[in-house]
Design a protein around this motif. Structure first.
Motif, mmCIF file in Angstrom:
data_model
loop_
_atom_site.group_PDB
_atom_site.id
_atom_site.type_symbol
_atom_site.label_atom_id
_atom_site.label_comp_id
_atom_site.label_asym_id
_atom_site.label_seq_id
_atom_site.Cartn_x
_atom_site.Cartn_y
_atom_site.Cartn_z
ATOM 1 N N CYS A 88 1.001 -0.990 0.097
ATOM 2 C CA CYS A 88 -0.420 0.024 -0.165
ATOM 3 C C CYS A 88 0.178 1.146 -0.033
ATOM 4 O O CYS A 88 1.543 1.297 1.034
ATOM 5 C CB CYS A 88 -0.719 0.069 1.401
ATOM 6 N N ALA A 89 0.307 1.734 -0.913
ATOM 7 C CA ALA A 89 1.954 3.308 -0.874
ATOM 8 C C ALA A 89 1.516 4.437 0.112
ATOM 9 O O ALA A 89 2.246 4.763 0.433
ATOM 10 C CB ALA A 89 1.711 3.956 -2.700
ATOM 11 N N ALA A 90 0.005 4.420 0.539
ATOM 12 C CA ALA A 90 -0.283 5.678 1.124
ATOM 13 C C ALA A 90 0.639 4.495 2.887
ATOM 14 O O ALA A 90 0.709 5.409 3.409
ATOM 15 C CB ALA A 90 -1.959 5.770 2.080
ATOM 16 N N ASP A 91 0.739 3.793 3.071
ATOM 17 C CA ASP A 91 0.952 3.063 4.466
ATOM 18 C C ASP A 91 2.941 3.144 4.202
ATOM 19 O O ASP A 91 3.119 3.284 5.153
ATOM 20 C CB ASP A 91 0.571 1.442 4.956
ATOM 21 N N ALA A 92 2.917 2.903 3.069
ATOM 22 C CA ALA A 92 4.293 3.008 2.999
ATOM 23 C C ALA A 92 4.618 4.625 3.100
ATOM 24 O O ALA A 92 5.876 4.714 3.599
ATOM 25 C CB ALA A 92 4.713 2.524 1.569
ATOM 26 N N GLU A 93 3.634 5.215 3.063
ATOM 27 C CA GLU A 93 4.206 7.554 2.559
ATOM 28 C C GLU A 93 4.396 6.892 4.919
ATOM 29 O O GLU A 93 5.588 7.915 4.942
ATOM 30 C CB GLU A 93 3.632 7.854 2.433
ATOM 31 N N ASP A 94 3.873 6.750 4.952
ATOM 32 C CA ASP A 94 3.125 6.637 6.879
ATOM 33 C C ASP A 94 4.653 6.509 7.008
ATOM 34 O O ASP A 94 4.685 6.908 8.212
ATOM 35 C CB ASP A 94 1.856 6.219 7.107
ATOM 36 N N VAL A 95 4.975 5.429 6.810
ATOM 37 C CA VAL A 95 6.444 4.117 7.642
ATOM 38 C C VAL A 95 7.381 5.245 6.941
ATOM 39 O O VAL A 95 8.098 5.903 8.064
ATOM 40 C CB VAL A 95 6.185 3.196 6.649
ATOM 41 N N LEU A 96 7.347 5.961 6.154
ATOM 42 C CA LEU A 96 8.759 7.165 5.977
ATOM 43 C C LEU A 96 8.950 7.845 5.884
ATOM 44 O O LEU A 96 9.614 8.677 6.965
ATOM 45 C CB LEU A 96 8.904 7.001 4.014
ATOM 46 N N GLN A 97 7.465 8.580 6.380
ATOM 47 C CA GLN A 97 7.492 9.769 7.801
ATOM 48 C C GLN A 97 7.923 9.549 8.966
ATOM 49 O O GLN A 97 8.312 10.661 9.605
ATOM 50 C CB GLN A 97 6.168 10.200 7.293
ATOM 51 N N ASP A 98 7.312 8.360 9.255
ATOM 52 C CA ASP A 98 7.602 8.708 10.919
ATOM 53 C C ASP A 98 9.139 7.642 11.020
ATOM 54 O O ASP A 98 9.857 8.672 11.846
ATOM 55 C CB ASP A 98 6.981 7.322 11.371
ATOM 56 N N SER A 99 10.210 7.098 10.099
ATOM 57 C CA SER A 99 10.697 6.551 10.159
ATOM 58 C C SER A 99 12.037 8.107 10.381
ATOM 59 O O SER A 99 12.605 7.680 10.266
ATOM 60 C CB SER A 99 10.986 5.979 8.743
ATOM 61 N N TYR A 100 11.242 8.933 8.907
ATOM 62 C CA TYR A 100 12.275 10.832 9.102
ATOM 63 C C TYR A 100 12.694 11.241 10.325
ATOM 64 O O TYR A 100 13.457 11.562 10.614
ATOM 65 C CB TYR A 100 11.704 10.897 7.516
ATOM 66 N N LEU A 101 11.546 10.746 10.882
ATOM 67 C CA LEU A 101 11.455 11.356 12.241
ATOM 68 C C LEU A 101 12.123 10.809 13.464
ATOM 69 O O LEU A 101 13.320 11.554 14.189
ATOM 70 C CB LEU A 101 10.088 11.516 12.685
ATOM 71 N N ARG A 102 12.627 9.334 12.766
ATOM 72 C CA ARG A 102 13.009 9.638 14.404
ATOM 73 C C ARG A 102 15.032 9.166 12.976
ATOM 74 O O ARG A 102 15.827 9.770 14.203
ATOM 75 C CB ARG A 102 13.510 7.466 14.300
ATOM 76 N N TRP A 103 14.768 9.471 11.851
ATOM 77 C CA TRP A 103 16.032 9.249 11.023
ATOM 78 C C TRP A 103 16.899 10.975 12.131
ATOM 79 O O TRP A 103 17.759 11.181 12.112
ATOM 80 C CB TRP A 103 16.312 9.720 10.043
ATOM 81 N N ARG A 104 16.067 12.113 11.762
ATOM 82 C CA ARG A 104 16.042 13.348 12.154
ATOM 83 C C ARG A 104 16.423 13.363 13.419
ATOM 84 O O ARG A 104 17.169 14.506 13.666
ATOM 85 C CB ARG A 104 15.067 14.513 12.146
ATOM 86 N N ASP A 105 15.862 12.931 14.837
ATOM 87 C CA ASP A 105 16.366 12.970 15.783
ATOM 88 C C ASP A 105 17.696 11.838 16.216
ATOM 89 O O ASP A 105 18.091 11.921 17.524
ATOM 90 C CB ASP A 105 15.090 12.310 16.674
ATOM 91 N N ALA A 106 17.956 10.699 15.599
ATOM 92 C CA ALA A 106 19.237 10.547 15.857
ATOM 93 C C ALA A 106 20.218 10.529 15.296
ATOM 94 O O ALA A 106 20.157 11.930 15.381
ATOM 95 C CB ALA A 106 19.303 9.305 14.391
ATOM 96 N N THR A 107 21.338 9.913 17.026
ATOM 97 C CA THR A 107 22.503 10.641 16.425
ATOM 98 C C THR A 107 23.986 9.543 16.735
ATOM 99 O O THR A 107 23.703 8.750 16.983
ATOM 100 C CB THR A 107 22.819 11.496 18.561
ATOM 101 N N GLU A 108 25.052 10.477 15.782
ATOM 102 C CA GLU A 108 26.145 9.181 16.085
ATOM 103 C C GLU A 108 25.424 8.288 14.825
ATOM 104 O O GLU A 108 26.093 6.553 15.066
ATOM 105 C CB GLU A 108 27.071 9.220 16.950
ATOM 106 N N VAL A 109 24.793 8.436 13.350
ATOM 107 C CA VAL A 109 24.728 7.173 12.568
ATOM 108 C C VAL A 109 25.973 7.386 11.678
ATOM 109 O O VAL A 109 26.510 7.975 11.146
ATOM 110 C CB VAL A 109 23.656 7.293 11.818
ATOM 111 N N THR A 110 26.897 5.475 12.235
ATOM 112 C CA THR A 110 27.862 5.950 10.927
ATOM 113 C C THR A 110 27.306 5.217 9.524
ATOM 114 O O THR A 110 28.405 5.443 8.856
ATOM 115 C CB THR A 110 28.561 5.095 11.555
ATOM 116 N N HIS A 111 26.297 4.338 9.148
ATOM 117 C CA HIS A 111 26.009 3.872 8.058
ATOM 118 C C HIS A 111 24.539 3.923 7.835
ATOM 119 O O HIS A 111 23.783 3.053 7.952
ATOM 120 C CB HIS A 111 26.133 2.609 8.352
#
Length: 296
Positions: free
Chosen positions: A24-47
């Protein structure tokens, strides 16, 4: 490079993973939005790539578990949400088959974890050890899950033929025969075991059950073109890296996205999505990426 730029770089890959796990594209977009927020708040990501794939995979598995009940209660037959792809998407056979309607329907019969493991292993080429870290399981457990999932998919897989000029010619004959009511000509382009599935989601009228066989499918389609679809206009498109017929009613409203599956230049599958909720983003062309060369 900013967090936003890095995420944008990997976005086609991340969307493809989420879509293949969720269908489902809509569900995939929801997952990407939530994942971006987690990515934005992450620290010291090597890879960054590995980290983002892990986040999206875990979020997609969790999301799939929450929507499974809705799909079980779905009115009529559920089909994946079709996504418009670039005309050249079919040139990558691995990518094309992995997002095809038939493959997504097979993946729908797997459990959430099995589905994720299959997608990451067979489509994206991740090792069992890498997947184990992504989903927090042992290497041995992932190897067993992958084996079961692979055997399950192999037992249900349909033959796949990428989009081509020949495919479009076959579909042209198919449309002509349907519009003229020529049952024999229509059956000539349909495989003996052709499968027709309609998805109205309870929102619009659609066949509640799949129709199998050249003659039943031919008569069903001719009935549509002579009754509820009389006067409709059609155009070609490419969805899920497969040739697609887009049908609009006499007043120009979008009615159906019909994804056509072929093998040996015969139509083997017709996936008619009519649920308006799944047609809201049909003009958005999805940039897909598997970021690796592997065989299904």
């Amino acid at each position: 490079m900013t967090e936003s730029d890095t995420f944008a770089t990997f976005r086609p890959l991340l969307f493809t993973i989420a879509y293949e796990i969720l269908g489902c594209a809509a569900d995939a977009e929801d997952v990407l939005q939530d994942s971006y927020l987690r990515w934005r708040d992450a620290t010291e990501v090597t890879h960054p790539r590995a980290y983002l794939v892990q986040i999206v995979t875990r979020q997609a598995i969790n999301h799939l578990r929450t929507v499974r009940r809705r799909r079980e209660d779905y009115v009529g037959t559920w089909l994946p949400e079709p996504i418009r792809t670039a005309p050249d998407a079919g040139e990558d056979v691995v990518l094309a088959e992995s997002v095809s309607m038939a493959m997504l329907l097979v993946l729908e019969t797997l459990g959430p974890t099995e589905r994720a493991v299959f997608v990451l292993s067979e489509v994206f080429g991740h090792s069992h050890r890498e997947i184990a870290r992504m989903i927090d399981k042992s290497d041995t457990a992932v190897r067993q899950i992958a084996h079961r999932a692979r055997a399950h998919v192999a037992s249900r897989r349909r033959r796949f033929q990428p989009d081509s000029d020949t495919s479009r010619a076959v579909i042209g004959r198919f449309l002509l025969a349907a519009n003229t009511g020529d049952v024999s000509a229509l059956m000539a382009v349909l495989a003996p075991d052709v499968l027709q599935i309609s998805d109205g989601g309870g929102r619009v009228s659609a066949a509640r059950r799949p129709i199998i066989g050249a003659e039943p499918v031919a008569r069903f389609l001719i009935g549509l073109t002579q009754n509820s679809m009389a006067g409709a206009t059609v155009e070609f498109g490419s969805f899920n890296a497969q040739p697609t017929v887009i049908a609009r009613s006499k007043n120009g409203d979008l009615d159906t996205v019909l994804v056509v599956e072929l093998a040996d230049d015969l139509i083997t599958g017709l996936y008619a999505v009519r649920n308006p909720d799944k047609l809201q983003s049909i003009d958005v062309v999805r940039d897909l990426d598997i970021a690796a060369e592997h065989t299904l």
